[in-house]
Design an enzyme around this catalytic site. Structure first.
Site, PDB file in Angstrom:
ATOM      1  N   HIS A  44       0.828  -1.193   0.000  1.00 29.59           N
ATOM      2  CA  HIS A  44       0.000   0.000   0.000  1.00 29.59           C
ATOM      3  C   HIS A  44       0.872   1.256   0.000  1.00 29.59           C
ATOM      4  O   HIS A  44       2.096   1.195   0.166  1.00 29.59           O
ATOM      5  CB  HIS A  44      -0.929  -0.007   1.211  1.00 29.59           C
ATOM      6  N   GLU A  46       1.267   3.712   2.115  1.00 30.82           N
ATOM      7  CA  GLU A  46       2.008   4.018   3.334  1.00 30.82           C
ATOM      8  C   GLU A  46       3.311   3.216   3.419  1.00 30.82           C
ATOM      9  O   GLU A  46       4.349   3.744   3.827  1.00 30.82           O
ATOM     10  CB  GLU A  46       1.142   3.728   4.567  1.00 30.82           C
ATOM     11  N   ALA A 152     -20.535   7.713 -29.532  1.00 30.82           N
ATOM     12  CA  ALA A 152     -20.106   8.709 -30.511  1.00 30.82           C
ATOM     13  C   ALA A 152     -21.310   9.066 -31.368  1.00 30.82           C
ATOM     14  O   ALA A 152     -22.114   8.199 -31.720  1.00 30.82           O
ATOM     15  CB  ALA A 152     -18.981   8.149 -31.378  1.00 30.82           C
ATOM     16  N   ASP A 198     -20.946  -5.081 -35.169  1.00 31.86           N
ATOM     17  CA  ASP A 198     -19.592  -4.509 -35.166  1.00 31.86           C
ATOM     18  C   ASP A 198     -18.493  -5.543 -34.982  1.00 31.86           C
ATOM     19  O   ASP A 198     -17.339  -5.278 -35.318  1.00 31.86           O
ATOM     20  CB  ASP A 198     -19.467  -3.451 -34.064  1.00 31.86           C
ATOM     21  N   GLU A 280     -20.610   0.510 -23.742  1.00 32.62           N
ATOM     22  CA  GLU A 280     -20.438   0.913 -25.135  1.00 32.62           C
ATOM     23  C   GLU A 280     -21.503   0.271 -26.025  1.00 32.62           C
ATOM     24  O   GLU A 280     -21.275   0.022 -27.203  1.00 32.62           O
ATOM     25  CB  GLU A 280     -19.038   0.548 -25.636  1.00 32.62           C
ATOM     26  N   GLY A 282     -25.506  -0.196 -27.768  1.00 31.62           N
ATOM     27  CA  GLY A 282     -26.290   0.595 -28.698  1.00 31.62           C
ATOM     28  C   GLY A 282     -27.310   1.466 -27.995  1.00 31.62           C
ATOM     29  O   GLY A 282     -27.337   1.569 -26.765  1.00 31.62           O
ATOM     30  N   LEU A 286     -28.048   1.891 -23.840  1.00 28.51           N
ATOM     31  CA  LEU A 286     -27.673   3.166 -23.236  1.00 28.51           C
ATOM     32  C   LEU A 286     -28.881   3.893 -22.665  1.00 28.51           C
ATOM     33  O   LEU A 286     -28.846   4.391 -21.536  1.00 28.51           O
ATOM     34  CB  LEU A 286     -26.981   4.046 -24.278  1.00 28.51           C
TER      35      LEU A 286
END
Length: 355
Positions: A44, A46, A152, A198, A280, A282, A286
């Site tokens: 870690h 620290e 996009a 795609d 990501e 369609g 989304l």
């Protein structure tokens, strides 16, 4: 503390599901040691900070102040408790950015240090320290991954041509940036149609860094085995309504199609210890995340020079998702592409009206 935050960011993409943490050891306004959490499962911040102190300065540790962006751990995980090291090194004062929401730590590290006589100061740049680890905080407090939506769109807010032909919208610079985004998140999610149309690989081939876990929502298991997502190069999870099994490195995770699909995925990802997801998919996927208010960030790439509105060959294209309640957080320009980052807001605006 600003230096702690800067150091902590160096662990981005390497330490999840642990948080990014930076630490600085100061004696009479001089930094004598610093470090950050570099790799999941390793030392870690620290520990790395104290280890970095030069031999000639080691005698100063007992008269120094340790600054750390997140509360030191007080439990045995993959490494021993950092609080034990701090106490053993007789560091008299510790300044902490924010408390750790992880139930095995939350408040216990501070309590243990104070019980040992350490002077502990908390809440320094607290907001910035929490923002640095938004993914970790949401995962621990809401028991779900941090959700980033990405798409996009053309200048007239279209995300595809409308005739099932792949439409290249973003430029090469933006594409490289997207691959950097992938390297920073634990997983990436698409649906059946995106996988079919795609045939994406969903890797970080345009950017150095680890590829995220591939998540595919394919309820009826329609996807053919020749697709790139089945190449076994990256851990892959297929959410579906048919079977629960592990097949040659691919995990099939069964969901109930009659229940909340997104909610079930969130529960499954928490169970699988996946802390963040870049979506990501369609339009339908989304928009579902948006409508159900299960998102934390949206990154929208707009090609300012590309428009489909007057091209009848592509049926005017498929409209981009709408963010009805969002506020713009950031904006950058890469060539002809404008990239805007949005976050949820109680009152917001329609994305199409503010491009």
């Amino acid at each position: 503390m600003q230096r702690c935050l800067k150091l902590a960011k160096l662990g981005c993409g390497e330490v999840a599901p642990n948080p990014m943490v930076g630490a600085v050891l100061v004696h009479n306004d001089r930094i004598i040691g610093e470090g950050y959490h570099q790799q999941y499962g390793q030392s870690h911040a620290e520990v790395n900070c104290i280890t970095s102190v030069a031999e000639t300065d080691k005698e100063l540790i007992e008269a120094s102040t340790l600054y750390v962006s997140l509360e030191p751990c007080a439990h045995f995980g993959k490494t021993p408790p950092c609080t034990d090291l701090i106490i053993r090194q007789k560091i008299p004062k510790v300044v902490i950015g924010c408390t750790d929401p992880f139930k095995q730590v939350s408040g216990k590290g501070i309590e243990k240090l104070r019980a040992a006589g350490v002077n502990v100061l908390t809440g320094i740049l607290e907001k910035e320290c929490i923002q640095l680890n938004e993914r970790f905080f949401i995962f621990q407090t809401e028991h779900r991954p941090y959700i980033i939506l990405k798409w996009a769109q053309t200048a007239d807010q279209k995300i595809s041509s409308g005739n099932y032909e792949r439409l290249l919208i973003s430029n090469d610079y933006s594409n490289r940036l997207v691959h950097r985004w992938r390297s920073e998140e634990a997983a990436i999610l698409i649906g059946t149609n995106t996988a079919l149309l795609d045939n994406p690989e969903l890797t970080t081939r345009l950017w150095p860094g680890q590829s995220p876990v591939r998540l595919i929502l394919d309820m009826d298991l329609r996807l053919p085995s020749y697709l790139k997502i089945f190449n076994r190069h990256v851990r892959t999870i297929i959410f579906n309504s048919i079977k629960d099994e592990e097949d040659n490195g691919i995990l099939y995770y069964r969901l109930n199609r009659d229940s909340d699909i997104v909610g079930q995925m969130m529960n499954a990802l928490f169970e699988l210890n996946i802390q963040s997801v870049l979506v990501e998919g369609g339009f339908q996927m989304l928009q579902t995340f948006i409508d159900e208010k299960k998102w934390d960030e949206a990154r929208v790439i707009t090609n300012q020079q590309l428009t489909l509105a007057d091209d009848q060959k592509v049926n005017n294209g498929l409209a981009a998702p709408l963010l009805p309640a969002a506020m713009q957080h950031e904006e950058i320009k890469l060539g002809d592409d404008i990239i805007k980052t949005f976050k949820p807001a109680e009152t917001g605006f329609h994305l199409r009206q503010n491009n």
